[in-house]
Scaffold this motif. Structure first.
Motif, PDB file in Angstrom:
ATOM      1  N   LEU A 326       0.814  -1.215   0.000  1.00  0.00           N
ATOM      2  CA  LEU A 326       0.000   0.000   0.000  1.00  0.00           C
ATOM      3  C   LEU A 326       0.854   1.275   0.000  1.00  0.00           C
ATOM      4  O   LEU A 326       0.308   2.381  -0.020  1.00  0.00           O
ATOM      5  N   GLY A 327       2.171   1.125   0.048  1.00  0.00           N
ATOM      6  CA  GLY A 327       3.042   2.294   0.061  1.00  0.00           C
ATOM      7  C   GLY A 327       3.157   2.944   1.417  1.00  0.00           C
ATOM      8  O   GLY A 327       3.444   4.142   1.528  1.00  0.00           O
ATOM      9  N   ILE A 328       2.949   2.160   2.480  1.00  0.00           N
ATOM     10  CA  ILE A 328       2.991   2.669   3.854  1.00  0.00           C
ATOM     11  C   ILE A 328       4.301   2.257   4.512  1.00  0.00           C
ATOM     12  O   ILE A 328       4.704   1.092   4.449  1.00  0.00           O
ATOM     13  N   ASP A 329       4.960   3.188   5.149  1.00  0.00           N
ATOM     14  CA  ASP A 329       6.202   2.922   5.862  1.00  0.00           C
ATOM     15  C   ASP A 329       5.923   1.948   7.011  1.00  0.00           C
ATOM     16  O   ASP A 329       5.101   2.226   7.891  1.00  0.00           O
ATOM     17  N   PRO A 330       6.604   0.772   7.048  1.00  0.00           N
ATOM     18  CA  PRO A 330       6.318  -0.227   8.084  1.00  0.00           C
ATOM     19  C   PRO A 330       7.160  -0.074   9.347  1.00  0.00           C
ATOM     20  O   PRO A 330       7.172  -0.982  10.188  1.00  0.00           O
ATOM     21  N   THR A 331       7.846   1.054   9.508  1.00  0.00           N
ATOM     22  CA  THR A 331       8.785   1.213  10.625  1.00  0.00           C
ATOM     23  C   THR A 331       8.139   0.926  11.974  1.00  0.00           C
ATOM     24  O   THR A 331       8.744   0.276  12.841  1.00  0.00           O
ATOM     25  N   GLU A 332       6.919   1.407  12.174  1.00  0.00           N
ATOM     26  CA  GLU A 332       6.268   1.230  13.483  1.00  0.00           C
ATOM     27  C   GLU A 332       6.005  -0.232  13.815  1.00  0.00           C
ATOM     28  O   GLU A 332       5.785  -0.584  14.974  1.00  0.00           O
ATOM     29  N   LEU A 333       6.023  -1.100  12.801  1.00  0.00           N
ATOM     30  CA  LEU A 333       5.812  -2.524  13.047  1.00  0.00           C
ATOM     31  C   LEU A 333       7.087  -3.200  13.537  1.00  0.00           C
ATOM     32  O   LEU A 333       7.066  -4.382  13.882  1.00  0.00           O
ATOM     33  N   GLY A 334       8.194  -2.457  13.569  1.00  0.00           N
ATOM     34  CA  GLY A 334       9.467  -3.025  13.975  1.00  0.00           C
ATOM     35  C   GLY A 334       9.699  -3.045  15.464  1.00  0.00           C
ATOM     36  O   GLY A 334      10.685  -3.624  15.928  1.00  0.00           O
ATOM     37  N   GLY A 335       8.833  -2.416  16.240  1.00  0.00           N
ATOM     38  CA  GLY A 335       9.019  -2.402  17.694  1.00  0.00           C
ATOM     39  C   GLY A 335       7.705  -2.175  18.412  1.00  0.00           C
ATOM     40  O   GLY A 335       6.720  -1.723  17.815  1.00  0.00           O
ATOM     41  N   ALA A 336       7.692  -2.524  19.715  1.00  0.00           N
ATOM     42  CA  ALA A 336       6.478  -2.374  20.516  1.00  0.00           C
ATOM     43  C   ALA A 336       6.018  -0.918  20.495  1.00  0.00           C
ATOM     44  O   ALA A 336       6.852  -0.002  20.489  1.00  0.00           O
ATOM     45  N   PRO A 337       4.716  -0.679  20.447  1.00  0.00           N
ATOM     46  CA  PRO A 337       3.602  -1.643  20.521  1.00  0.00           C
ATOM     47  C   PRO A 337       3.156  -2.193  19.169  1.00  0.00           C
ATOM     48  O   PRO A 337       2.023  -2.657  19.027  1.00  0.00           O
ATOM     49  N   PHE A 338       3.985  -2.151  18.128  1.00  0.00           N
ATOM     50  CA  PHE A 338       3.707  -2.750  16.818  1.00  0.00           C
ATOM     51  C   PHE A 338       2.413  -2.191  16.222  1.00  0.00           C
ATOM     52  O   PHE A 338       1.505  -2.933  15.847  1.00  0.00           O
TER      53      PHE A 338
END
Length: 685
Positions: A326-338
């Protein structure tokens, strides 16, 4: 009139001037005026009879068959002359495209007297496609986009309404029972080509109408096929299934490696790449979309079509794949709270995702469940429907991260467990991905400790005649894949070569030279080039312990000590022998007969969502009801993990498995650091 109409239930004799018609297999019945076409009678009585051409003897979708004889249940004698004779239009259709014996076109055949009419499966709008696998499942076909063939009034000086207005009016007039909206909207791409299509088709066009209220395509003349593509974006591989949206038939399939692998083998390494390389997410988005375009091109080329004929695409994937597509940066999925950017279903135009499909094509992404449990798991849930059953079902989609779902119609829970890549052949000394030449099945004689095995590319076992010739054609043994390492370690355990605590017993080297010293530990040689080392065993122990711990955590939360059914999903799950999965303790104890593999259930779920708009609403609701469990913050996860390091488990007796499989007596090797040689061992009860 409908089946529930009091006139319909009062019997044919009440209205002698009308004709009493019963449709099978639906059982719908009612009265219609004599001379009504079967197609119109079906529409009037709410019967599922397909048609694209609107009754012009062109599409052949409305085929029916008169059922002759006496029907006591319906109090009808259905005679051969109950419908009108074959028309010249039907004869022409039969000459050009063929009609099965006794089949008629419902748009031509007229009802003359009381009769029973059968609607064959291929003529039903909501026909069911049977999927053959461990369990037979049906997919009900309810596409969001339908084709409608219409004849549009030509403009003149007395009626200067626009071409689009007249097209919409003709849609409603010529398809009155399809719930077409009064306020039909239109894609920009349609407006730019509408007049050309109308005039090229001499005012006869086929319209693609989405959800009854939006025109997404117009083609000159008659057209009876549009396509949809179901795509499963795995972190390692991607697959696409091209479907006929009207029939649900899978026309072609294609697969490819996920090109994002060059940015990282697993999901977290790709997130790390984004974090360390500004703009890295844009590059990963670009290559995964290119791969989807490749799948679209490949699948359509196989049927001599073009990707611009695809009007609907559904994709599923884990949260990182979902966000990157979808063209969304996945950085926040790399650490808690995911944290997910979005967890609801997403619908966009294909052009917004740089996909080269039909100009009016739409893309639908299933909802995500949690930060590490994505749209692919939602698709598995849609495919397996545990929310419709009473039995407690455990669904495990095995990969680098194992997604686990547990529950029944009362309550579903889901979590992700970090199993690592060992199950896929990574971090294994001779490990590789599934490919020709890889050992995929292993058997070990418990007396001689001699192995036999199969490799991908031939059905012959290594001890069968002709194996060497087949091996030479393939190019030799190249390694061992995930299912192969599971079976090898499972067989070693069942043969007594591996102890309860996962140690290869070096004392057995006296019985077989296949067990040999390897540094401070021992290894087992399957072939000249492939061995199972102590490190390999430990890698599988760590992976299976994480898998079991995740499942057990959900069982604790659900308040159950056992499950009724286990479903192994994913490409790897489809190749795991349930006996070895249970013997190693990968999954909780269960009746072996109730452990099934369902292959790429995520891809199947994507196909269901592609072919059934109602299924999309269903899974969107189900996902909102699933309880998410985060294993990283659950204190009992580590406790379960430690217990699950033993084979099959330190404290779980696995009574159901023991009743079906002879397990070795529990024993461990002691001495030094626990990795000692084979002579230092003792038995424990």
């Amino acid at each position: 009139m409908s089946e529930s109409d009091p006139v319909s239930s009062s019997g044919p004799s009440d209205i002698p001037d009308d004709v009493y018609v019963v449709f099978t297999p639906s059982g719908r019945r009612g009265f219609v005026p004599p001379g009504t076409t079967v197609l119109d009678a079906a529409r009037a009585l709410g019967v599922d009879l397909d048609s694209v051409c609107g009754g012009r003897s062109m599409c052949g979708r409305c085929q029916i068959q008169l059922s002759e004889g006496e029907f006591a249940k319906f109090q009808i004698t259905s005679r051969p002359d109950a419908i009108s004779p074959v028309t010249r239009s039907e004869e022409r259709y039969a000459e050009k495209r063929g009609l099965k014996p006794k089949r008629r076109l419902g748009c031509n055949a007229k009802v003359l007297s009381n009769c029973v009419i059968d609607i064959p499966p291929e003529s039903q709008v909501h026909r069911q496609v049977v999927r053959k696998r461990a369990e037979v499942r049906d997919i009900e076909i309810r596409p969001v986009t339908h084709l409608h063939y219409i004849e549009v009034r030509e403009p003149d000086l007395h009626d200067q309404s626009s071409d689009f207005r007249r097209l919409c009016e003709c849609l409603r007039e010529q398809w009155p029972n399809w719930g077409i909206a009064d306020d039909i909207s239109c894609d920009h791409a349609v407006l730019t080509t509408l007049q050309k299509a109308l005039r090229e088709g001499k005012w006869k066009v086929t319209v693609a109408l989405r959800e009854g209220n939006r025109v997404t395509g117009v083609w000159p003349g008659f057209r009876d096929r549009i396509y949809g593509l179901a795509v499963d974006i795995g972190s390692t591989t991607m697959s696409g299934h091209l479907c006929d949206l009207a029939t649900g038939k899978v026309l072609s399939s294609a697969g490819t490696m996920n090109p994002q692998i060059r940015f990282g083998e697993d999901l977290m390494s790709r997130v790390s790449y984004v974090m360390m390389n500004p703009g890295g997410e844009e590059e990963m988005t670009r290559v995964v979309r290119e791969a989807v375009n490749f799948l679209a091109t490949q699948t359509t080329a196989e049927i001599a079509a073009g990707s611009d004929e695809i009007v609907e695409l559904v994709f599923v994937g884990n949260p990182v794949m979902h966000h990157l597509m979808l063209g969304i940066d996945p950085t926040e999925l790399g650490g808690a709270p995911f944290a997910l950017t979005v967890d609801t279903a997403v619908e966009l135009s294909a052009s917004e995702l740089d996909l080269y499909l039909h100009p009016g094509a739409r893309v639908y992404a299933l909802p995500c469940i949690a930060g590490h449990v994505g749209a692919d798991t939602a698709a598995v849930v849609l495919s397996e429907t545990p929310y419709k059953n009473d039995e407690i079902t455990l669904i495990v989609d095995v990969g680098t991260n194992a997604e686990i779902v547990l529950g029944n119609r009362d309550h579903l829970l889901a979590c992700s467990s970090p199993t690592g890549p060992a199950f896929e052949g990574a971090q294994i000394s001779s490990g590789q991905r599934a490919a020709p030449g890889a050992i995929e099945r292993v058997r070990i004689d418990p007396a001689s400790l001699e192995p036999s095995f199969q490799i991908i590319g031939t059905d012959r076992w290594s001890d069968e005649e002709g194996f060497e010739e087949a091996l030479e054609e393939i190019g030799g043994i190249t390694g061992i894949c995930g299912s192969g390492i599971i079976e090898a370690i499972g067989e070693m355990f069942l043969a007594g070569m591996i102890t309860t605590d996962g140690m290869i017993d070096g004392a057995l080297a006296e019985r077989s030279e296949r067990i040999y010293p390897d540094g401070r530990t021992f290894s087992y040689r399957i072939s000249e080039t492939v061995s199972v080392t102590q490190t390999d065993v430990r890698s599988i122990q760590l992976a299976k312990a994480a898998l079991y711990a995740g499942a057990r955590l959900l069982m604790d939360r659900r308040g159950v000590d056992a499950v009724d059914r286990v479903v192994l999903a994913g490409a790897f799950g489809s190749h795991i022998d349930p006996k070895y999965a249970m013997a190693l303790g990968m999954i909780p104890d269960c009746e072996l007969a109730n452990v099934t593999s369902v292959g790429n259930a995520a891809g199947t779920g994507a196909r269901i969502a592609l072919l059934n708009g109602q299924a999309r609403r269903e899974i969107e609701w189900v996902v909102r009801t699933i309880e998410k469990v985060e294993t990283a913050v659950e204190p009992r996860f580590q406790e379960h993990f430690v217990g699950a390091m033993a084979l099959p488990h330190k404290t779980d007796p696995y009574a159901r498995l023991r009743a079906a499989v002879k397990l070795p007596e529990p024993r461990s090797l002691t001495g030094g650091d626990g990795e000692g040689g084979g002579r230092r061992r003792r038995r424990r009860g």
